[in-house]
Design a protein around this motif. Sequence first.
Motif, PDB file in Angstrom:
ATOM      1  N   ASP A   1      70.030  41.141 -11.250  1.00  0.00           N
ATOM      2  CA  ASP A   1      70.427  42.438 -11.248  1.00  0.00           C
ATOM      3  C   ASP A   1      69.624  43.253 -12.276  1.00  0.00           C
ATOM      4  OD1 ASP A   1      72.103  42.759  -9.741  1.00  0.00           O
ATOM      5  OD2 ASP A   1      73.800  43.166 -11.415  1.00  0.00           O
ATOM      6  N   THR A   2      68.834  44.949 -11.334  1.00  0.00           N
ATOM      7  CA  THR A   2      67.593  45.643 -12.661  1.00  0.00           C
ATOM      8  C   THR A   2      68.657  46.513 -12.272  1.00  0.00           C
ATOM      9  OG1 THR A   2      66.006  43.722 -11.753  1.00  0.00           O
ATOM     10  CG2 THR A   2      65.269  46.419 -12.453  1.00  0.00           C
ATOM     11  N   ARG A   3      68.283  47.244 -13.777  1.00  0.00           N
ATOM     12  CA  ARG A   3      68.562  48.722 -14.036  1.00  0.00           C
ATOM     13  C   ARG A   3      67.591  49.495 -14.648  1.00  0.00           C
ATOM     14  NH1 ARG A   3      72.648  49.203 -17.554  1.00  0.00           N
ATOM     15  NH2 ARG A   3      71.402  49.291 -19.529  1.00  0.00           N
ATOM     16  N   VAL A   4      66.938  50.755 -13.644  1.00  0.00           N
ATOM     17  CA  VAL A   4      66.015  51.171 -13.556  1.00  0.00           C
ATOM     18  C   VAL A   4      66.720  52.888 -13.455  1.00  0.00           C
ATOM     19  CG1 VAL A   4      65.305  50.183 -12.279  1.00  0.00           C
ATOM     20  CG2 VAL A   4      66.076  52.041 -10.992  1.00  0.00           C
ATOM     21  N   THR A   5      66.196  53.187 -14.505  1.00  0.00           N
ATOM     22  CA  THR A   5      66.788  55.497 -13.823  1.00  0.00           C
ATOM     23  C   THR A   5      66.136  55.923 -13.078  1.00  0.00           C
ATOM     24  OG1 THR A   5      64.297  56.027 -14.998  1.00  0.00           O
ATOM     25  CG2 THR A   5      65.243  55.032 -17.334  1.00  0.00           C
ATOM     26  N   ASP A   6      66.825  56.841 -12.875  1.00  0.00           N
ATOM     27  CA  ASP A   6      66.559  58.460 -11.952  1.00  0.00           C
ATOM     28  C   ASP A   6      65.026  58.156 -11.370  1.00  0.00           C
ATOM     29  OD1 ASP A   6      66.115  59.368 -13.626  1.00  0.00           O
ATOM     30  OD2 ASP A   6      67.695  60.698 -13.150  1.00  0.00           O
ATOM     31  N   LYS A   7      64.108  57.975 -12.820  1.00  0.00           N
ATOM     32  CA  LYS A   7      63.080  58.075 -12.935  1.00  0.00           C
ATOM     33  C   LYS A   7      61.920  56.786 -12.326  1.00  0.00           C
ATOM     34  CE  LYS A   7      63.292  62.317 -15.736  1.00  0.00           C
ATOM     35  NZ  LYS A   7      62.291  63.141 -17.057  1.00  0.00           N
ATOM     36  N   GLY A   8      62.296  56.543 -12.076  1.00  0.00           N
ATOM     37  CA  GLY A   8      61.710  55.017 -11.745  1.00  0.00           C
ATOM     38  C   GLY A   8      61.715  53.866 -13.052  1.00  0.00           C
ATOM     39  N   SER A   9      62.627  54.023 -13.710  1.00  0.00           N
ATOM     40  CA  SER A   9      61.699  53.644 -15.478  1.00  0.00           C
ATOM     41  C   SER A   9      62.974  52.017 -15.282  1.00  0.00           C
ATOM     42  CB  SER A   9      61.543  54.260 -16.328  1.00  0.00           C
ATOM     43  OG  SER A   9      60.420  54.684 -16.172  1.00  0.00           O
ATOM     44  N   ARG A  10      62.190  50.892 -15.395  1.00  0.00           N
ATOM     45  CA  ARG A  10      63.346  49.538 -16.015  1.00  0.00           C
ATOM     46  C   ARG A  10      64.136  49.857 -17.273  1.00  0.00           C
ATOM     47  NH1 ARG A  10      61.166  43.912 -14.015  1.00  0.00           N
ATOM     48  NH2 ARG A  10      59.330  45.115 -14.595  1.00  0.00           N
ATOM     49  N   GLU A  11      65.230  49.427 -16.844  1.00  0.00           N
ATOM     50  CA  GLU A  11      65.644  49.703 -18.211  1.00  0.00           C
ATOM     51  C   GLU A  11      66.109  48.236 -19.004  1.00  0.00           C
ATOM     52  OE1 GLU A  11      68.173  54.443 -18.895  1.00  0.00           O
ATOM     53  OE2 GLU A  11      69.589  52.299 -16.876  1.00  0.00           O
ATOM     54  N   ARG A  12      66.509  47.236 -18.022  1.00  0.00           N
ATOM     55  CA  ARG A  12      67.395  46.127 -18.286  1.00  0.00           C
ATOM     56  C   ARG A  12      67.639  45.447 -16.825  1.00  0.00           C
ATOM     57  NH1 ARG A  12      72.525  45.275 -21.382  1.00  0.00           N
ATOM     58  NH2 ARG A  12      73.437  43.594 -21.477  1.00  0.00           N
ATOM     59  N   VAL A  13      67.082  44.119 -17.099  1.00  0.00           N
ATOM     60  CA  VAL A  13      67.309  43.306 -16.193  1.00  0.00           C
ATOM     61  C   VAL A  13      67.802  42.131 -17.116  1.00  0.00           C
ATOM     62  CG1 VAL A  13      66.006  41.255 -14.907  1.00  0.00           C
ATOM     63  CG2 VAL A  13      64.975  43.541 -15.250  1.00  0.00           C
TER      64      VAL A  13
ATOM     65  N   TYR B   1      65.154  46.588 -21.570  1.00  0.00           N
ATOM     66  CA  TYR B   1      63.539  47.546 -21.909  1.00  0.00           C
ATOM     67  C   TYR B   1      63.119  48.717 -22.429  1.00  0.00           C
ATOM     68  CZ  TYR B   1      62.147  44.064 -18.340  1.00  0.00           C
ATOM     69  OH  TYR B   1      62.109  42.796 -18.119  1.00  0.00           O
ATOM     70  N   ASP B   2      62.139  49.874 -22.801  1.00  0.00           N
ATOM     71  CA  ASP B   2      61.978  51.225 -23.303  1.00  0.00           C
ATOM     72  C   ASP B   2      61.883  52.107 -22.297  1.00  0.00           C
ATOM     73  OD1 ASP B   2      61.501  53.176 -24.877  1.00  0.00           O
ATOM     74  OD2 ASP B   2      59.930  53.014 -26.070  1.00  0.00           O
TER      75      ASP B   2
END
Length: 131
Positions: A90-102, A127-128
């Motif tokens: 699972d990959t969590r991304v922000t609403d701006k498309g930046s990856r946060e966590r895999v 990820y930052d």
Amino acid sequence: GNDGVWFTGDDVINHYSAYLNDARGLRVRWFKATKAGGDGKWFTTDDVIDSYTTYDYDALGLLTRYVRFKTPGADGQWFTADDTVLHYEDTRVTDKGSRERVSQYDHAGSDNLWFTDDDRTVHVYEYDSTS
């Protein structure tokens, strides 16, 4: 094959992969066939599938989950709801498309259900997302 020339009738196939893309051109399924099926011909619907992977995306087209399946389920048919999961990510991304966590998982956990809170995590990458 025996003629020493690629892509001729005597070439020997030992496996192939195939992909399915959605309307956006994003890969939604990949599978690997390792043997011709009962008809003895490659690239037909009875070829022996080794495994397959599905891919899910968010509205921006960013990968949010992939799931690798290792065997067809009790129904003996691939690409159905009872296929056996090998692992998923699972990959969590922000609403701006930046990856946060895999997060990667390899076991269904004590409830024996995949995609629930008790699945065994094998790796987590953070990820930052501000940069």
